[in-house]
Design an enzyme around this catalytic site. Sequence first.
Site, PDB file in Angstrom:
ATOM      1  N   ALA A  35       0.809  -1.220   0.000  1.00 52.50           N
ATOM      2  CA  ALA A  35       0.000   0.000   0.000  1.00 52.50           C
ATOM      3  C   ALA A  35       0.847   1.276   0.000  1.00 52.50           C
ATOM      4  O   ALA A  35       0.364   2.336  -0.400  1.00 52.50           O
ATOM      5  CB  ALA A  35      -0.953  -0.016   1.202  1.00 52.50           C
ATOM      6  N   HIS A  37       3.706   1.753  -1.833  1.00 54.08           N
ATOM      7  CA  HIS A  37       3.946   2.022  -3.259  1.00 54.08           C
ATOM      8  C   HIS A  37       2.673   2.553  -3.922  1.00 54.08           C
ATOM      9  O   HIS A  37       2.721   3.459  -4.754  1.00 54.08           O
ATOM     10  CB  HIS A  37       4.340   0.733  -3.982  1.00 54.08           C
ATOM     11  CG  HIS A  37       5.625   0.112  -3.529  1.00 54.08           C
ATOM     12  ND1 HIS A  37       5.656  -1.069  -2.832  1.00 54.08           N
ATOM     13  CD2 HIS A  37       6.913   0.493  -3.686  1.00 54.08           C
ATOM     14  CE1 HIS A  37       6.920  -1.398  -2.577  1.00 54.08           C
ATOM     15  NE2 HIS A  37       7.703  -0.466  -3.073  1.00 54.08           N
ATOM     16  N   SER A 185       6.838  -2.594   4.197  1.00 50.77           N
ATOM     17  CA  SER A 185       8.099  -2.760   3.473  1.00 50.77           C
ATOM     18  C   SER A 185       8.047  -4.086   2.736  1.00 50.77           C
ATOM     19  O   SER A 185       7.511  -5.073   3.260  1.00 50.77           O
ATOM     20  CB  SER A 185       9.271  -2.776   4.455  1.00 50.77           C
ATOM     21  OG  SER A 185      10.435  -3.283   3.823  1.00 50.77           O
TER      22      SER A 185
END
Length: 282
Positions: A35, A37, A185
């Site tokens: 989410a 990106h 991440s």
Amino acid sequence: MQILKTPQDIQSQCRKWRDDGASVALVPTMGYYHAGHMDLMRHARTLADKLVVSLFVNPAQFGPGEDLAAYPRDSERDAAIARDLGVDALFTPTPEVMYAPDHATWVAVPDLARGLCGAARPVHFRGVCTVVLKLFMLTSPDVAVFGRKDWQQLAIIRRMARDLNLPVRIEGRPTVREEDGLALSSRNVYMTPEERAQAPEIRNGLLLAREMVRRGERRVPLLTQAVLHRWAEHLPLGRPDYLSVVHPESLEPLDAVGDAALMACAVRMGKARLIDNILLTA
Ligand code: AMP
């Protein structure tokens, strides 16, 4: 959405768009979208006529012994996500087309790359700067969007753009988190369930420091001690790599929290090395 694989193809497409009067936004990524990106892409979509996203696991920013080979990849899912978000061109080069065998040119911002993550990853930011400048040369973006989770990276890219008079606006976006506070991440998949269960404590430690600042504490050694103490108790599977308080732009270490201070950290959790940061004075 076009999927372009060579520097020549992305450069001629972007040149065509610019000749037609269209503005271009760029979001550089290494893929395995989450989410965070997606927020960058959604935001960038609103900033320009054409949106270019690069998906490239850049070997130059990995040191020897780092996770280049293990870095998670799912290019089909990534392409579907990018398409759904209205990306106009997804640039997916191979290392071979990005770096000639005798590639010898590097861009670096050593003063900002020495501390924090740069201490444990001495070639990392040189690799980041070089690939980002290459992407800027290939896409001529009006604006490029980066996440504040990688605060040092964002500060370095801003400085590179300013120092080299690059005609691009750099925008930073807030960190997108899991509900329990863990920063999203691609590397979170490296964690075991036990490590994942403790990982939100990274953020909780930073929140403790911010709360102490709110109550008037200004002494950096006391703030870091309190965080490390909390981590020792609540994050026994984590091995702190660094925990520092720096000026948010110069990244110079601070002894006391003044008008602007950033607390940044990296913590190793098994195979994962997780980073996070918080503005103590926001
Ligand atoms: P990466 O694919 O990990 O190299 O990240 C690509 C871009 O997404 C970088 O600008 C990152 O700072 C940004 N990013 C990564 N994780 C997050 C997150 N949790 N929230 C916001 N941006 C992020």
